[in-house]
Design an enzyme around this catalytic site. Sequence first.
Site, PDB file in Angstrom:
ATOM      1  N   LYS A   1       0.885  -1.189  -0.001  1.00 42.13           N
ATOM      2  CA  LYS A   1      -0.008   0.076  -0.237  1.00 42.13           C
ATOM      3  C   LYS A   1       0.835   1.317  -0.337  1.00 42.13           C
ATOM      4  O   LYS A   1       0.462   2.261  -0.789  1.00 42.13           O
ATOM      5  CB  LYS A   1      -0.678  -0.095   1.293  1.00 42.13           C
TER       6      LYS A   1
ATOM      7  N   GLU B   1     -16.822   7.373  12.968  1.00 43.03           N
ATOM      8  CA  GLU B   1     -16.744   7.709  11.450  1.00 43.03           C
ATOM      9  C   GLU B   1     -18.171   7.269  10.835  1.00 43.03           C
ATOM     10  O   GLU B   1     -18.536   6.183  11.107  1.00 43.03           O
ATOM     11  CB  GLU B   1     -15.452   7.204  10.515  1.00 43.03           C
TER      12      GLU B   1
ATOM     13  N   CYS C   1     -19.170  -2.895   7.036  1.00 41.26           N
ATOM     14  CA  CYS C   1     -19.740  -2.186   8.339  1.00 41.26           C
ATOM     15  C   CYS C   1     -21.106  -2.866   8.813  1.00 41.26           C
ATOM     16  O   CYS C   1     -21.078  -3.242   9.981  1.00 41.26           O
ATOM     17  CB  CYS C   1     -20.027  -0.657   7.978  1.00 41.26           C
TER      18      CYS C   1
HETATM   19  P1  NAD Z   1      -9.307  -1.172   6.060  1.00 42.65           P
HETATM   20  O1  NAD Z   1      -9.132  -2.461   6.331  1.00 42.65           O
HETATM   21  O2  NAD Z   1      -9.604  -0.825   4.895  1.00 42.65           O
HETATM   22  O3  NAD Z   1      -7.777  -0.497   6.564  1.00 42.65           O
HETATM   23  C1  NAD Z   1      -7.224  -0.646   7.899  1.00 42.65           C
HETATM   24  C2  NAD Z   1      -5.727  -0.357   7.758  1.00 42.65           C
HETATM   25  O4  NAD Z   1      -4.996  -0.128   8.672  1.00 42.65           O
HETATM   26  C3  NAD Z   1      -5.253  -1.240   6.684  1.00 42.65           C
HETATM   27  O5  NAD Z   1      -4.355  -0.723   5.419  1.00 42.65           O
HETATM   28  C4  NAD Z   1      -4.070  -1.905   7.521  1.00 42.65           C
HETATM   29  O6  NAD Z   1      -2.856  -2.294   6.986  1.00 42.65           O
HETATM   30  C5  NAD Z   1      -3.810  -0.572   8.523  1.00 42.65           C
HETATM   31  N1  NAD Z   1      -3.204  -1.359   9.887  1.00 42.65           N
HETATM   32  C6  NAD Z   1      -3.447  -2.265  10.585  1.00 42.65           C
HETATM   33  N2  NAD Z   1      -2.953  -2.114  11.812  1.00 42.65           N
HETATM   34  C7  NAD Z   1      -2.094  -1.065  11.725  1.00 42.65           C
HETATM   35  C8  NAD Z   1      -1.045  -0.420  12.594  1.00 42.65           C
HETATM   36  N3  NAD Z   1      -0.728  -1.010  13.734  1.00 42.65           N
HETATM   37  N4  NAD Z   1      -0.280   0.619  12.067  1.00 42.65           N
HETATM   38  C9  NAD Z   1      -0.566   1.189  10.970  1.00 42.65           C
HETATM   39  N5  NAD Z   1      -1.491   0.539  10.229  1.00 42.65           N
HETATM   40  C10 NAD Z   1      -2.301  -0.492  10.424  1.00 42.65           C
HETATM   41  O7  NAD Z   1     -10.351  -0.721   7.032  1.00 42.65           O
HETATM   42  P2  NAD Z   1     -11.279   0.687   6.964  1.00 42.65           P
HETATM   43  O8  NAD Z   1     -12.646  -0.010   6.081  1.00 42.65           O
HETATM   44  O9  NAD Z   1     -10.661   1.989   6.600  1.00 42.65           O
HETATM   45  O10 NAD Z   1     -11.994   0.705   8.694  1.00 42.65           O
HETATM   46  C11 NAD Z   1     -11.394   1.321   9.386  1.00 42.65           C
HETATM   47  C12 NAD Z   1     -12.225   1.372  10.580  1.00 42.65           C
HETATM   48  O11 NAD Z   1     -13.144   2.377  10.393  1.00 42.65           O
HETATM   49  C13 NAD Z   1     -12.938  -0.026  11.237  1.00 42.65           C
HETATM   50  O12 NAD Z   1     -13.235   0.122  12.429  1.00 42.65           O
HETATM   51  C14 NAD Z   1     -14.330   0.184  10.337  1.00 42.65           C
HETATM   52  O13 NAD Z   1     -15.295  -0.630  10.974  1.00 42.65           O
HETATM   53  C15 NAD Z   1     -14.446   1.803  10.792  1.00 42.65           C
HETATM   54  N6  NAD Z   1     -15.435   2.221   9.430  1.00 42.65           N
HETATM   55  C16 NAD Z   1     -15.349   1.938   8.438  1.00 42.65           C
HETATM   56  C17 NAD Z   1     -16.161   2.482   7.439  1.00 42.65           C
HETATM   57  C18 NAD Z   1     -16.127   1.886   5.745  1.00 42.65           C
HETATM   58  O14 NAD Z   1     -16.993   2.302   5.014  1.00 42.65           O
HETATM   59  N7  NAD Z   1     -14.981   1.224   5.391  1.00 42.65           N
HETATM   60  C19 NAD Z   1     -16.945   3.502   7.650  1.00 42.65           C
HETATM   61  C20 NAD Z   1     -17.029   3.781   8.951  1.00 42.65           C
HETATM   62  C21 NAD Z   1     -16.460   3.285   9.965  1.00 42.65           C
END
Ligand code: NAD
Length: 453
Positions: free
Chosen positions: A35, A154, A281
């Site tokens: 990434k 979020e 979600c």
């Molecule tokens: P995602 O899986 O797309 O991304 C998570 C990222 O975090 C990954 O790139 C991973 O490599 C990185 N990561 C994990 N551990 C790490 C660390 N220790 N240091 C640095 N990077 C690290 O997740 P997402 O869809 O963006 O969701 C993130 C959070 O937001 C979740 O809790 C989700 O429920 C919430 N959320 C998501 C959405 C959505 O539409 N995707 C909407 C609202 C809330």
Amino acid sequence: MRVAIIGTGYVGLTTGVALAYLGHDVSAVDKDKRKLALLNSGGSPIHEPGLEALMTTAAPHLRYTDDTTGAVADAEVIIIAVGTPPKENGEADTGYVEAAAKEVADGLVAGRTYTVVVKSTVPVGTNRRVAHVVNRRLKERDVDATVHFASNPEFLREGAALADTFYPDRIVIGADHPDAINALHRLYRPLLEQTFTPPAFLPRPERLELPRLITTDTTSAEVAKYAATAFLALKVSFINEMAGLCEKVGANVIEVARGVGADSRIGPRFLNAGVGWGGSCFPKDTAALLRTAGDYGYEMPIVAAARVVNEKRRQAIVDKLQDSLKVIRGRTVAVLGLAFKPNTDDVRDSPSLDIIRCLLERGASIRAHDPVALCNAERALDGLDVALCTDPYQAAEGAEAILIATGWDDYRGLDLPRLAEAMKDAVMVDGVNLYDPATAQAAGLRYTGVGRG
Ligand code: NAD
């Protein structure tokens, strides 16, 4: 302000890029080297309309790194936006959040003041736990930094993530200390007051109301996120349940939704009957909510029912195909749409993929198309025998049925006679009600929609 954002997924990257566009200095941290390489070459690892262009505009205020320690040391606000995937038992796995909190604490510097913000969707008590993890680590390191904590859930939608970030309905901040609220108020001031110049591709909607700032305690903020997701999920399940009734009694669910949604107490959004909800979600968060309730011996039958109705949708779509084809074994079905909804490449818990698995189990051959999610779908289908096609007409070639499973705009203006011509048997199951039945039938398709008596 100087900001470190941990996790560059759908939420972290969108938020980081938007904050950099607003003029904050953002370090976006991720552990995923692939990434980071893509981000550093100007590419976005996710499909989100406008994101890549905005990354370029915001580049002077934005850097990508895997070095959490370096990124957080001189940050004022540190946002944790890592994943909280579901465990087998439905509980949200907060392991990544805790690991990130510990890494953050490793980088904090004595004598400074920080606000650590949890943006990930987390079960009640997680913000407390993050505070505990950070404070314990600071003690172990004998570092005397002042750290305030805030929950800032979020609410963005994939596919419209930038619009939701720049023009949110509300910003929720749960915090016990006024300094945490003040820091986030400063961070979000351009959004709250709408003082920024909108990106050219994303003009400010006319008559936009200023976003509401909702400040509360951390536990209420944590619950508010789950409650919002659950409410939207049950709204979709409700209209899908109505769609089933409409099919029995000969009503049209689109007309019913118009009649219902015009009521200002209800509103027209999330009243589109279809294949049901999926994504990263709704399924995960409703399961986690039920799990939390279960831990307290509390029942939430409404949320549980929304999930049950939703699970039945996927089967109902397979049944529609079976009703039209009579026998599924040995048939070729073209599936248009693999992402769980339009404008995203996210296939996590996509109804479309579940339907494909079910059709394969019943002996069908599948030809599939999606405008942007083919690669992610190929990975998720993990070696299953699905022919991935580069356009809808190629997918239709020799098929006996077409299923529209995602409401992409690309599928709205298809040349229906050409599709029918390419097919061996011209059955169309429109799982997202994109087409007018009469038009589809006139084009030579045996058309079935959802909830259209
Ligand atoms: P995602 O899986 O797309 O991304 C998570 C990222 O975090 C990954 O790139 C991973 O490599 C990185 N990561 C994990 N551990 C790490 C660390 N220790 N240091 C640095 N990077 C690290 O997740 P997402 O869809 O963006 O969701 C993130 C959070 O937001 C979740 O809790 C989700 O429920 C919430 N959320 C998501 C959405 C959505 O539409 N995707 C909407 C609202 C809330």
